[in-house]
Structures are given as structure tokens and as C-alpha cells.
Design a protein around this motif. Structure first.
Motif, PDB file in Angstrom:
ATOM      1  N   HIS A  38      15.755 143.748 -11.926  1.00  0.00           N
ATOM      2  CA  HIS A  38      16.464 143.088 -11.281  1.00  0.00           C
ATOM      3  C   HIS A  38      18.100 143.658 -11.986  1.00  0.00           C
ATOM      4  CE1 HIS A  38      17.189 140.243 -14.205  1.00  0.00           C
ATOM      5  NE2 HIS A  38      16.843 139.775 -14.876  1.00  0.00           N
ATOM      6  N   ASP A  53      19.906 143.021 -19.746  1.00  0.00           N
ATOM      7  CA  ASP A  53      19.509 141.514 -18.614  1.00  0.00           C
ATOM      8  C   ASP A  53      19.939 141.740 -17.437  1.00  0.00           C
ATOM      9  OD1 ASP A  53      17.769 139.935 -17.044  1.00  0.00           O
ATOM     10  OD2 ASP A  53      18.650 137.972 -18.745  1.00  0.00           O
ATOM     11  N   GLU A  64      17.540 137.610  -9.247  1.00  0.00           N
ATOM     12  CA  GLU A  64      16.592 136.780 -10.770  1.00  0.00           C
ATOM     13  C   GLU A  64      17.270 135.534 -11.621  1.00  0.00           C
ATOM     14  OE1 GLU A  64      14.327 136.351 -14.772  1.00  0.00           O
ATOM     15  OE2 GLU A  64      16.642 137.402 -14.069  1.00  0.00           O
ATOM     16  N   GLU A  65      18.820 136.136 -11.599  1.00  0.00           N
ATOM     17  CA  GLU A  65      19.849 134.790 -12.650  1.00  0.00           C
ATOM     18  C   GLU A  65      19.982 134.066 -11.424  1.00  0.00           C
ATOM     19  OE1 GLU A  65      19.522 135.432 -15.038  1.00  0.00           O
ATOM     20  OE2 GLU A  65      19.159 137.913 -15.571  1.00  0.00           O
ATOM     21  N   HIS A  95      22.731 136.715 -21.277  1.00  0.00           N
ATOM     22  CA  HIS A  95      23.109 135.137 -21.025  1.00  0.00           C
ATOM     23  C   HIS A  95      24.703 135.098 -21.842  1.00  0.00           C
ATOM     24  CE1 HIS A  95      19.448 134.080 -18.322  1.00  0.00           C
ATOM     25  NE2 HIS A  95      19.857 135.717 -18.151  1.00  0.00           N
TER      26      HIS A  95
HETATM   27 ZN   LIG Z   1      18.623 136.821 -17.757  1.00  0.00          ZN
END
Ligand SMILES: [Zn+2]
Length: 453
Positions: free
Chosen positions: A85, A118, A152-153, A423
Motif C-alpha cells: 500500500h 509502512d 490500507e491506512e 504510525h
Molecule cells: Zn500502517
């Protein structure tokens, strides 16, 4: 197959170019939750795929677009669907960053930027691996399909409908993704599934309004007590749900999975000290990891009634609300568990309101499948150390879309360093981790090609 040592040195000699490619993606904000930069970033991912020699295009969804790429012979005997992602978490709080979140900066062997671990630095590893193998005249004889999504997030809200609308396009023999942090020991992690989840709210009422606890105290039912009494019927002191039907279908670990559980390093005393607890919840005869992977949870995630503010308030609360959250394991489905909870609640408090807030099925792939074993062996070769193999993660992700809807074995690994701080402010990926990810995907693609085509 090109030896790992050769792959390493070939990655090193191209590393500046790889960093430039990564930095270009990192400089483009792509915050799905805020709708910032996702279209632009999807476009950049398509360009990145194309410059790696992969046919690529944008595919629209109801939300952020998907960057899709495909490469390899049409008569390939094996197709691997690679997922990633390109969207990232919001960077806030901005004042805690030591450098700009969207201006990648290298400090002490780490690249700092929102989304580097991420997941931009991880899915890029697979794209660059294909490019590298092609340049070395060793393009793998398998088909690779890249599905890089942009939500995705933000809960992958359109992923399921997208995947089901493109079933033919996404036809494959296995699913592969690299996302998440490595084990604290620095070993990579390979995992084969995730728990599912059910979130629900139960609302219980006493009288139809809050009342003076003196004038009315005694004969008037209290919503808070009703809820506490209800909850006490729902869980045993040992920490199991005491709800009929709750555990229906739960699949215990296989012997093979039990062996994997035993091999996962676990520092019992260190974990307790780290968390400030003296003991663990749940059945005493079950290991820590069995509880996390093969036992559903029944959790109070929030509890609200009456008044706990400043001073005092003499009140008989009318209403009491609990937010329940259950992590589900293979064999369970959210609606089946919801039904069990509803029946239990109705039995004790017939007028209680039960409301589903969210649900997602669990997903599991057998770690005994040949492709699962191939992936574990590839990671061991690439890193020179056995990966930590987890049958399941305790957390929840929409894996079922690939395992249940598409019927694919799904294999996940982790290329980011343990302390990637995804995050959080100062998200980072070590240069070493980025480098190793490219090598790891190169080894994996070659191994699959060697064994299945
Ligand atoms: Zn994430």
C-alpha cells in the motif's frame, strides 16, 4: 539461481539509484485518511513499476486508486500476487518530528520519513527485486502481479469490492506481501494469517432518565449495576467468554503449528516487567502465543455510565454502555459471534440494545503448504538466519479477501526494522532493512521460479 552474496553486492552497487526511487515516493504525501496526494502517489507508483520493466496502470476504486502492475510470461506456471500500500498515516503531531515527514532524511543509518517502513520501502523491495533480476539476465520465469492499494491506512474500505470486481485480472497461485516490523532480535518474521474482529456495543437501561439517588434510591433499577451484573455473567474468572456458542468452530492449532508456537522466542519475565504486570490473563494451561493466535478474546474496550467528573453527583444512572471487542480466530465468523452475544444478552437483560460496530473474518494459510515452506526457506537464505514463523498475528487485517474470496494461500513477511515507529513521529527504516528487503524478494522470486516452473 544467483547466489545471495552476488545479489547483495549487485544491490549495493545500485543502492544510490534505489534510494532515489524510494525518496521520490516518500516526497509525495499520500494520506488516505485526509485525502491528500493519493492520486499523485498512485501515479508515481505506476511510473516506478514501469521503470522497472513492469506493465502498469491505474485502476479506479470508489476511493483511492490502485496501482496495478503485471510482468512475466503469459504461459507462466506460477503467478504471484504481490500486495502493498502506497498510502500513509497522517504525520501528526508534526512538532515531534526531527525532520520533515515528507522530506526523507538519512541519519545514523536510517531513512526518516512518513511511510518509509509502512509501506513504501517494503513493497518497493519487490519491484526493485524484479528490476534487479532482469538487469542480471535472470528475470524469474513466473508471472508477477502487483496490487498496490491506497487505502490500507484508512481501513481498506474498497479493497474487497475492487478485488472481487477484478477476479480474473488478479488470478494467481499465491499472495505475497511485506509489511510490518521484524522481530526485536532482528530476525525477519513470516506469518500466515491474522485474527478477525467483532466490535459491538451493548446498551442497558434502568429508568427512562437519570434520577436523584436520595429521592429515588432503593426501589429504582440502576443501569450501571444492570450492566455490571450482565458483564459478570459473560466471562469466567479464568478469562474465557462464558457465552454459549462463542467458541463454536474454533480450530485448535495443528501439531505443526504447535511446534511453530514453541519456537517463537518469548521472554516471559521481560514482558511482564515491560508492561508492569505480575501475571497473564487467560487459561493457565495455554501458552502466551496460543492465546494470541488461536484463542478468541472477549474484551471490554470501553465502559460508560453515571458521573466520574469533578466533585460529586448524586445520581442513579439510567443508561450504561459497554463497547465489546472480540478478536476472532480461524473457524469463527463475526456474525456468528455477534449472534451468540445477542442471545446471551437477551437471556439476562431482554430489553438491552446490541449494536454491531465492525466485523472482519479471520484468515489463515497453512504453514505446511509447499509455497509456505518455500517462502520461509527464501527468507532464511536471504537473511542468513531462520525467520520467526508465526502461524497468525494477533491483529486484524483484511486478509480474508485474498484467502477466502480469491482462495489464495497468503504469505506475509516483514522487511522493516523492529523500531520502524510506523504510525508514530520519526517513522524510519534502516538502510540495511531496505537493502535486505530487495535481496529477500529477489531470493523469493528466484526460488519460486526454480521450484514451480
Ligand atoms: Zn500502517
Amino acid at each position: 539461481m544467483i547466489p545471495v552474496e552476488t545479489l547483495r553486492s549487485e544491490v549495493d552497487s545500485r543502492f544510490d539509484e534505489y534510494l532515489q526511487t524510494l525518496f521520490r515516493l516518500l516526497r509525495q504525501p499520500s494520506i488516505s485518511a485526509q485525502g491528500v496526494g493519493v492520486d499523485e502517489c498512485a501515479g508515481l507508483v505506476v511510473q516506478t513499476l514501469e521503470s522497472a520493466g513492469i506493465d502498469a496502470r491505474i485502476l479506479q476504486t470508489e476511493g483511492s486508486p490502485v496501482a496495478y502492475g503485471e510482468v512475466g510470461p503469459d504461459d507462466a506456471k506460477f503467478t504471484l500476487l504481490v500486495y502493498g500500500h502506497y498510502d500513509v498515516q497522517p504525520p501528526e503531531p508534526l512538532d515531534e518530528w526531527h525532520s520533515e515527514p515528507f522530506e526523507p532524511t538519512i541519519r545514523d543509518g536510517r531513512i526518516y520519513a512518513r511511510g518509509v517502513g509502512d509501506n513504501k520501502g517494503q513493497f518497493l523491495g519487490s519491484i526493485l527485486a524484479f528490476k534487479l533480476l532482469s538487469e542480471l539476465g535472470a528475470a524469474p520465469g513466473i508471472k508477477l502481479k502487483f496490487l498496490i492499494e491506497g487505502e490500507e491506512e484508512n481501513g481498506s474500505r474498497n479493497l474487497r469490492s475492487f478485488v472481487n470486481a477484478h477476479r480474473d485480472l488478479l488470478k494467481a497461485d499465491a499472495f505475497f506481501a511485506a509489511d510490518g516490523p521484524q522481530h526485536p532480535s532482528g530476525r525477519p518474521v513470516v506469518f500466515f494469517g491474522v485474527r478477525g474482529m467483532l466490535a459491538a456495543e451493548v446498551k442497558v437501561r434502568g429508568a427512562n432518565r437519570d434520577l436523584h439517588s436520595g429521592n429515588w434510591g432503593g426501589p429504582i433499577p440502576n443501569g450501571a449495576w444492570k450492566l455490571v451484573e450482565l458483564l459478570s455473567t459473560m466471562r469466567t474468572p479464568e478469562g474465557r467468554a462464558a457465552i454459549e456458542g462463542f467458541y463454536d468452530g474454533v480450530e485448535p492449532p495443528t501439531d505443526f503449528e504447535r511446534k511453530l508456537l514453541e519456537e517463537i522466542p518469548f521472554d516471559e519475565e521481560g514482558t511482564k516487567a515491560h508492561l508492569g504486570i505480575t501475571g497473564f490473563d487467560g487459561p493457565a494451561d495455554m501458552s502466551y502465543y496460543e492465546k494470541i493466535m488461536f484463542q478468541p478474546t472477549f474484551t471490554i474496550a470501553g465502559l460508560n455510565s453515571g458521573y466520574t467528573g469533578e466533585g460529586k453527583k448524586s445520581v442513579i444512572p439510567s443508561e450504561a454502555v459497554v463497547r465489546l471487542e472480540c478478536r476472532l480466530v480461524p473457524g469463527q465468523q463475526p456474525d456468528q459471534v455477534l449472534e451468540a452475544i445477542e442471545q446471551h444478552v437477551r437471556m439476562y437483560v431482554p430489553d438491552a440494545e446490541v449494536r454491531k460496530l465492525a466485523g472482519q473474518p479471520p484468515s489463515k494459510t497453512s504453514p505446511e503448504l509447499p509455497i509456505s515452506q518455500t517462502a520461509v526457506a527464501a527468507m532464511a537464505d536471504a537473511y542468513g538466519v531462520n525467520p520467526v514463523v508465526m502461524p497468525l498475528l494477533g491483529a486484524t487485517a483484511p486478509n480474508y479477501i485474498f484467502t477466502d474470496d480469491l482462495g489464495l494461500p497468503a504469505i506475509w513477511t516483514t522487511y522493516a526494522n523492529y523500531d520502524e515507529d510506523n504510525h508514530a513521529p520519526n517513522e524510519n527504516m534502516t538502510l540495511q532493512a531496505f537493502r535486505d528487503g530487495i535481496v529477500a524478494s529477489s531470493v523469493l522470486f528466484q526460488k519460486i521460479a526454480a521450484e514451480y516452473s
